[in-house]
Design a protein around this motif. Structure first.
Motif, PDB file in Angstrom:
ATOM      1  N   ASN A  38       0.730  -1.209  -0.127  1.00 19.74           N
ATOM      2  CA  ASN A  38      -0.234  -0.079  -0.088  1.00 19.74           C
ATOM      3  C   ASN A  38       0.843   1.358  -0.036  1.00 19.74           C
ATOM      4  O   ASN A  38       1.963   1.162   0.584  1.00 19.74           O
ATOM      5  CB  ASN A  38      -0.768   0.040   1.241  1.00 19.74           C
ATOM      6  N   PRO A  39       0.255   2.330  -0.425  1.00 23.42           N
ATOM      7  CA  PRO A  39       1.034   3.588  -0.273  1.00 23.42           C
ATOM      8  C   PRO A  39       1.273   4.064   0.901  1.00 23.42           C
ATOM      9  O   PRO A  39       0.424   3.712   2.074  1.00 23.42           O
ATOM     10  CB  PRO A  39       0.236   4.449  -1.090  1.00 23.42           C
ATOM     11  N   THR A  40       2.425   4.681   1.285  1.00 19.60           N
ATOM     12  CA  THR A  40       2.495   5.256   2.533  1.00 19.60           C
ATOM     13  C   THR A  40       1.338   6.339   2.970  1.00 19.60           C
ATOM     14  O   THR A  40       0.910   6.948   2.148  1.00 19.60           O
ATOM     15  CB  THR A  40       3.919   5.833   2.648  1.00 19.60           C
ATOM     16  N   PRO A  41       0.939   6.648   4.031  1.00 22.83           N
ATOM     17  CA  PRO A  41       0.334   7.726   4.533  1.00 22.83           C
ATOM     18  C   PRO A  41       0.481   9.132   3.815  1.00 22.83           C
ATOM     19  O   PRO A  41      -0.393   9.982   3.552  1.00 22.83           O
ATOM     20  CB  PRO A  41      -0.099   7.738   5.974  1.00 22.83           C
ATOM     21  N   ALA A  42       1.975   9.165   3.942  1.00 27.40           N
ATOM     22  CA  ALA A  42       2.305  10.530   3.540  1.00 27.40           C
ATOM     23  C   ALA A  42       2.157  10.671   2.039  1.00 27.40           C
ATOM     24  O   ALA A  42       2.076  11.717   1.452  1.00 27.40           O
ATOM     25  CB  ALA A  42       3.825  10.751   3.745  1.00 27.40           C
ATOM     26  N   ASP A  43       2.292   9.609   1.122  1.00 28.33           N
ATOM     27  CA  ASP A  43       2.033   9.527  -0.328  1.00 28.33           C
ATOM     28  C   ASP A  43       0.475   9.967  -0.321  1.00 28.33           C
ATOM     29  O   ASP A  43       0.259  10.125  -1.587  1.00 28.33           O
ATOM     30  CB  ASP A  43       2.670   8.265  -0.798  1.00 28.33           C
ATOM     31  N   LEU A  44      -0.504   9.561   0.561  1.00 27.64           N
ATOM     32  CA  LEU A  44      -1.816   9.698   0.208  1.00 27.64           C
ATOM     33  C   LEU A  44      -2.186  11.335   0.577  1.00 27.64           C
ATOM     34  O   LEU A  44      -3.156  11.355   0.434  1.00 27.64           O
ATOM     35  CB  LEU A  44      -2.590   8.679   0.965  1.00 27.64           C
ATOM     36  N   SER A  45      -1.378  11.878   1.099  1.00 26.22           N
ATOM     37  CA  SER A  45      -1.572  13.327   1.520  1.00 26.22           C
ATOM     38  C   SER A  45      -2.209  14.241   0.423  1.00 26.22           C
ATOM     39  O   SER A  45      -1.341  14.403  -0.810  1.00 26.22           O
ATOM     40  CB  SER A  45      -0.174  13.881   1.924  1.00 26.22           C
ATOM     41  N   ALA A  46      -3.167  14.921   0.637  1.00 23.30           N
ATOM     42  CA  ALA A  46      -3.945  15.858  -0.415  1.00 23.30           C
ATOM     43  C   ALA A  46      -2.948  16.715  -0.780  1.00 23.30           C
ATOM     44  O   ALA A  46      -2.774  17.308  -1.959  1.00 23.30           O
ATOM     45  CB  ALA A  46      -5.141  16.312  -0.184  1.00 23.30           C
ATOM     46  N   SER A  47      -1.890  17.549   0.224  1.00 21.64           N
ATOM     47  CA  SER A  47      -0.868  18.414   0.010  1.00 21.64           C
ATOM     48  C   SER A  47       0.176  18.025  -0.646  1.00 21.64           C
ATOM     49  O   SER A  47       0.902  18.585  -1.493  1.00 21.64           O
ATOM     50  CB  SER A  47      -0.564  18.969   1.302  1.00 21.64           C
ATOM     51  N   PHE A  48       0.790  16.825  -0.420  1.00 20.98           N
ATOM     52  CA  PHE A  48       2.214  16.510  -0.874  1.00 20.98           C
ATOM     53  C   PHE A  48       2.144  15.130  -1.705  1.00 20.98           C
ATOM     54  O   PHE A  48       3.314  14.844  -2.067  1.00 20.98           O
ATOM     55  CB  PHE A  48       2.875  16.328   0.381  1.00 20.98           C
ATOM     56  N   GLY A  49       0.940  14.541  -1.701  1.00 23.13           N
ATOM     57  CA  GLY A  49       0.777  13.397  -2.510  1.00 23.13           C
ATOM     58  C   GLY A  49      -0.286  13.207  -3.541  1.00 23.13           C
ATOM     59  O   GLY A  49      -0.875  14.194  -4.024  1.00 23.13           O
ATOM     60  N   THR A  50      -1.056  12.013  -3.625  1.00 20.70           N
ATOM     61  CA  THR A  50      -1.929  11.985  -4.343  1.00 20.70           C
ATOM     62  C   THR A  50      -3.147  10.718  -3.330  1.00 20.70           C
ATOM     63  O   THR A  50      -2.458   9.707  -3.254  1.00 20.70           O
ATOM     64  CB  THR A  50      -1.825  11.367  -5.744  1.00 20.70           C
ATOM     65  N   PRO A  51      -4.235  11.465  -3.173  1.00 19.34           N
ATOM     66  CA  PRO A  51      -5.128  10.391  -2.236  1.00 19.34           C
ATOM     67  C   PRO A  51      -5.530   9.156  -2.955  1.00 19.34           C
ATOM     68  O   PRO A  51      -5.619   8.212  -2.101  1.00 19.34           O
ATOM     69  CB  PRO A  51      -6.108  11.375  -2.011  1.00 19.34           C
ATOM     70  N   ASP A  52      -5.410   8.948  -4.157  1.00 17.24           N
ATOM     71  CA  ASP A  52      -5.934   7.794  -4.745  1.00 17.24           C
ATOM     72  C   ASP A  52      -5.057   7.187  -5.429  1.00 17.24           C
ATOM     73  O   ASP A  52      -5.236   6.245  -6.515  1.00 17.24           O
ATOM     74  CB  ASP A  52      -7.253   8.078  -5.682  1.00 17.24           C
ATOM     75  N   LEU A  53      -3.582   6.724  -4.725  1.00 18.45           N
ATOM     76  CA  LEU A  53      -2.701   6.160  -5.597  1.00 18.45           C
ATOM     77  C   LEU A  53      -3.200   4.878  -5.448  1.00 18.45           C
ATOM     78  O   LEU A  53      -3.500   4.221  -4.230  1.00 18.45           O
ATOM     79  CB  LEU A  53      -1.350   6.273  -4.769  1.00 18.45           C
ATOM     80  N   PRO A  54      -2.679   3.792  -6.550  1.00 14.59           N
ATOM     81  CA  PRO A  54      -3.022   2.562  -6.325  1.00 14.59           C
ATOM     82  C   PRO A  54      -1.775   1.817  -5.658  1.00 14.59           C
ATOM     83  O   PRO A  54      -0.940   2.354  -5.103  1.00 14.59           O
ATOM     84  CB  PRO A  54      -2.891   2.165  -7.833  1.00 14.59           C
ATOM     85  N   ILE A  55      -2.089   0.588  -5.357  1.00 16.87           N
ATOM     86  CA  ILE A  55      -1.203  -0.358  -4.580  1.00 16.87           C
ATOM     87  C   ILE A  55       0.059  -0.768  -5.826  1.00 16.87           C
ATOM     88  O   ILE A  55      -0.178  -1.013  -6.872  1.00 16.87           O
ATOM     89  CB  ILE A  55      -2.002  -1.773  -4.284  1.00 16.87           C
ATOM     90  N   ALA A  56       1.129  -0.581  -5.188  1.00 13.27           N
ATOM     91  CA  ALA A  56       2.513  -0.811  -5.948  1.00 13.27           C
ATOM     92  C   ALA A  56       2.577  -2.454  -5.951  1.00 13.27           C
ATOM     93  O   ALA A  56       2.149  -3.076  -4.706  1.00 13.27           O
ATOM     94  CB  ALA A  56       3.551  -0.130  -5.125  1.00 13.27           C
TER      95      ALA A  56
END
Length: 170
Positions: free
Chosen positions: A38-56
């Motif tokens: 799963n993406p890390t919580p930081a990667d799912l951040s709306a400010s610094f990442g993308t909330p709907d990133l898929p599973i790697a």
């Protein structure tokens, strides 16, 4: 299985390992497996990442052999290949859209071989030495060239030596 804020997301990670010992002191192993992270919580951040990133996703494949020329010595050689896709990478856009700082466009692959010489406990002494030789490559997007991974370690020489202490000594 991962629990998303909106839904329960399940993914299958099949794995298979086959071992054979055609002779008393010789063995072979082959394995293949799919993995997910799963993406890390930081990667799912709306400010610094993308909330709907898929599973790697990743796949590991290995083929190896073991020989015991004399007791208590064993020698193993294993070749391996790992690949990964849908890795979170910084967007290549000059100004990414809001909540789109990351894109699942990254790929990686590692290929190598590892040798291991192991001394099983004998007269209170044991140990092993290993030598993996590998190459780890990454690319941030399909249109970009492959490059050496920041974590690539071509040559590593781990070793361990130990002595069993008499009973009662810890």
């Amino acid at each position: 299985m991962a629990i998303d804020l909106d839904a329960l997301v399940a993914h299958v990670e099949p794995r298979l390992q086959v071992r054979a010992e055609p002779a008393d002191r010789v063995g072979f192993t082959a394995a293949v497996g799919d993995y997910a992270q799963n993406p890390t919580p930081a990667d799912l951040s709306a400010s610094f990442g993308t909330p709907d990133l898929p599973i790697a996703r990743g796949r590991h494949v290995l083929l190896g052999g073991t020989a015991r020329p004399v007791d208590p010595l064993s020698i193993e050689v294993t070749g391996f290949l790992t690949t990964a896709r849908d890795l979170a990478m910084r967007s290549l856009a000059e100004q990414p859209a809001s909540a789109r700082a990351l894109e699942a466009t990254g790929e990686s692959r590692t290929i190598g071989v590892q040798s291991l010489v192991r001394l099983d406990p004998t007269e209170g002494v044991y140990g092993w030495v290993s030598y993996p030789l590998s190459s780890a490559l990454r690319r941030n997007a399909p249109e970009l060239p492959w490059r050496r991974s920041d974590y690539d370690q071509r040559h590593v020489l781990p070793a361990l030596a130990g002595v069993e202490l008499p009973a009662g000594i810890a």
